[in-house]
Design a protein around this motif. Sequence first.
Motif, PDB file in Angstrom:
ATOM      1  N   ARG A 409       3.962 -63.211 -19.319  1.00 62.66           N
ATOM      2  CA  ARG A 409       3.040 -63.373 -20.455  1.00 62.66           C
ATOM      3  C   ARG A 409       3.811 -63.827 -21.693  1.00 62.66           C
ATOM      4  NH1 ARG A 409       0.165 -63.029 -16.834  1.00 62.66           N
ATOM      5  NH2 ARG A 409      -1.719 -61.791 -16.501  1.00 62.66           N
ATOM      6  N   GLU A 410       4.459 -64.952 -21.645  1.00 62.54           N
ATOM      7  CA  GLU A 410       5.220 -65.445 -22.789  1.00 62.54           C
ATOM      8  C   GLU A 410       4.441 -66.554 -23.503  1.00 62.54           C
ATOM      9  OE1 GLU A 410       7.624 -63.643 -23.377  1.00 62.54           O
ATOM     10  OE2 GLU A 410       8.125 -62.754 -21.447  1.00 62.54           O
ATOM     11  N   ARG A 411       4.913 -66.911 -24.723  1.00 60.15           N
ATOM     12  CA  ARG A 411       4.207 -67.939 -25.503  1.00 60.15           C
ATOM     13  C   ARG A 411       4.313 -69.310 -24.858  1.00 60.15           C
ATOM     14  NH1 ARG A 411       5.831 -68.201 -31.619  1.00 60.15           N
ATOM     15  NH2 ARG A 411       4.050 -69.645 -31.586  1.00 60.15           N
ATOM     16  N   VAL A 412       5.468 -69.585 -24.266  1.00 61.44           N
ATOM     17  CA  VAL A 412       5.724 -70.900 -23.673  1.00 61.44           C
ATOM     18  C   VAL A 412       6.106 -70.732 -22.219  1.00 61.44           C
ATOM     19  CG1 VAL A 412       7.176 -72.958 -23.742  1.00 61.44           C
ATOM     20  CG2 VAL A 412       6.451 -71.886 -25.882  1.00 61.44           C
ATOM     21  N   LEU A 413       5.501 -71.540 -21.355  1.00 63.72           N
ATOM     22  CA  LEU A 413       5.840 -71.551 -19.934  1.00 63.72           C
ATOM     23  C   LEU A 413       6.527 -72.872 -19.613  1.00 63.72           C
ATOM     24  CD1 LEU A 413       5.701 -70.582 -16.970  1.00 63.72           C
ATOM     25  CD2 LEU A 413       3.397 -71.567 -16.859  1.00 63.72           C
ATOM     26  N   SER A 436       9.014 -68.283 -20.711  1.00 61.61           N
ATOM     27  CA  SER A 436       9.111 -67.975 -19.278  1.00 61.61           C
ATOM     28  C   SER A 436       9.470 -69.265 -18.539  1.00 61.61           C
ATOM     29  CB  SER A 436       7.780 -67.441 -18.727  1.00 61.61           C
ATOM     30  OG  SER A 436       7.456 -66.215 -19.320  1.00 61.61           O
ATOM     31  N   ALA A 474      -0.515 -68.649 -22.118  1.00 60.66           N
ATOM     32  CA  ALA A 474       0.548 -69.391 -22.798  1.00 60.66           C
ATOM     33  C   ALA A 474      -0.039 -70.341 -23.845  1.00 60.66           C
ATOM     34  CB  ALA A 474       1.370 -70.183 -21.782  1.00 60.66           C
ATOM     35  N   ILE A 477       2.532 -75.251 -22.337  1.00 67.21           N
ATOM     36  CA  ILE A 477       3.088 -75.389 -20.986  1.00 67.21           C
ATOM     37  C   ILE A 477       3.949 -76.645 -20.973  1.00 67.21           C
ATOM     38  CG2 ILE A 477       2.585 -75.702 -18.545  1.00 67.21           C
ATOM     39  CD1 ILE A 477      -0.076 -74.292 -19.000  1.00 67.21           C
ATOM     40  N   ALA A 501      -4.211 -74.214 -23.428  1.00 69.40           N
ATOM     41  CA  ALA A 501      -2.758 -74.379 -23.547  1.00 69.40           C
ATOM     42  C   ALA A 501      -2.422 -75.843 -23.845  1.00 69.40           C
ATOM     43  CB  ALA A 501      -2.063 -73.937 -22.261  1.00 69.40           C
TER      44      ALA A 501
END
Length: 621
Positions: A409-413, A436, A474, A477, A501
């Motif tokens: 569950r991070e801001r950026v994947l 992540s 996120a 992405i 996203a």
Amino acid sequence: MAEASGTELGQVVALLATAVVAVPIFRKLGLGSVLGYLAAGLLIGPFGLRLFTDPEAILHTAELGVVMLLFIIGLEMRPKKLWSLRKEIFGLGLAQVAAATGLLTLLGVVFGLPPVVALIAGAGFVLSSTAVIMQMLDERGELLEPQGQRAVSILLLEDLAIVPLLALVAFLGAAAGNADAETARPLWMTIATGLGVILAVVLAGRYLLNPLFRILANTGAREVMTAAALLVVLGAAWFMDLGGLSMAMGAFLAGVLLSDSTFRHQLEADVEPFRAILLGLFFLSVGMSLDVSVVVGAWQVILLWLAGFMAVKAVAIYGVARLFRAAHNEALERAALFAQGGEFAFVLYGAALAVGIFDPRVSAMMTAVVILSMAFTPLVTLFVTRFLLRDKPVSIDDIDGVERAEGLRERVLVIGFGRFAQVASQALLARDVDVSIIDSDVEMIQAAGNFGFKIYYGDGSRLDVLRASGAATAEAILVCVDKPEVSDRIVELARSEFPLARLYVRAFDRGHSLRLVAAGVDYELRETFESALRFGGKVLSDLGLSEEEVAETVADVRRRDEERFEAQLTGGLAAGRSLLRSNMVTPEPEPYMPPKREAQALNQETAVVLEEDQVREEAAR
């Protein structure tokens, strides 16, 4: 233990228990889930613990697993993409089937079979197991790879081949004076019926399916959508079966026709659980069907036929693959995967037995050979992968500390952590942005771990992995994979399922950039464009141009590229060619010059002209 009837709950428990125990053990040993299912089926079947005495009844139901698998494959194959594979289907696939059938027929004659019997035995063995191959490609994550697409193309041709082969069996049976075969439909009628059924499925899929799902979606009843998905799959399969075609082919066509639908991801999610369970049941029932008494009674002949048929078919497949310019590794892997018989062989051999081409002994022996070949395929591919391939991949199970993506569950994947993503992530990490990272290359995960990166294992082209990786929450992405077709798949899933996203994508080349813009990504960047501009600017600087001249030239190149890209968005790749400079001796467009420098150049040119006029006047005096 008393034998259970087909409706007892105890049998269901036995099926589930053996699968739950056997499959994880076989996968842990590196033997794959297919061999685990086959071994479990043999254990509980009529020649093992005798918990089941009628595997044929289960097999008929379990074949729906293959049907649903082909439907899901069809959802990934848009009509345009399928059309692009026509050369692989009718070129590579037809060449492989023809070459293998010819060599296997000769081998059957060498083994003492009559020519007609050898032909049908060889032709049946050529029809590889769609279920085994698809399952193994899926487990290895190769279904969307180019080599996986070529394998799918060959399987599609083999599915189509069952129709003329069944017609051939009926014709040969009639020629031999069999009464049942003489009353069979003529070949032209069989082909016409098949084409008519295909046309009907195509028309229904094109004009009925999307309106149907739109109406059902408006009702808001999730269970009705699931029922409708199953209705489409099973209805297409049943209709194809009525026309004498492969049920799997009908489901595949339905999937292709729904591949452009806005409901395709929902359909895939609805069908997937049924597909997984029924496909496992199919392999269990195949294991139960192995007649151990036949194998024991003629084990020497059966093992000789098994080794001979698999070896000769593998040689034919490898030769055809190399003839079509496949790399050594791909040709070897394809030979190992396809060197087996499949479920359609049972259909063909049953028809041959019915019309008198096969006697019961030959039919039982060839059926045993096919089942054993399906069981040996995971072992053969394991041996080839570990000992014969030049670049053996590392398995995730062999790496300590590697975790699968789950609950992130991070801001950026970030999807893919090659050189591009490694550099791009530094700016984010410098500002303490929560990131992540997932990658499907276990060697990359291992290497990145040595430098302090936490990389999770996950295939970003799968919807379940994206959900587990936190794509739904996120803010951004980053798609940084190095394969355009995988990138396109991720973009399609993300745009459809996670529209909130922002999507930033690494583009492979200009054509890929055009596709990404058309797909509606928030930002795309060709992986080499910016570095190539700076590279060229440095060369100009070292050749003596000033910093201002270098900056102006680079800006001119960038402007021309942007104008050309805009033209290509509407006019295709050939548009805007006049904006591309070339080293050919052709009329070139005037170089771009800023207004200030253009005025300076005009003043200099005017001064030169005035000076030349003054010199002429003085000479005249």
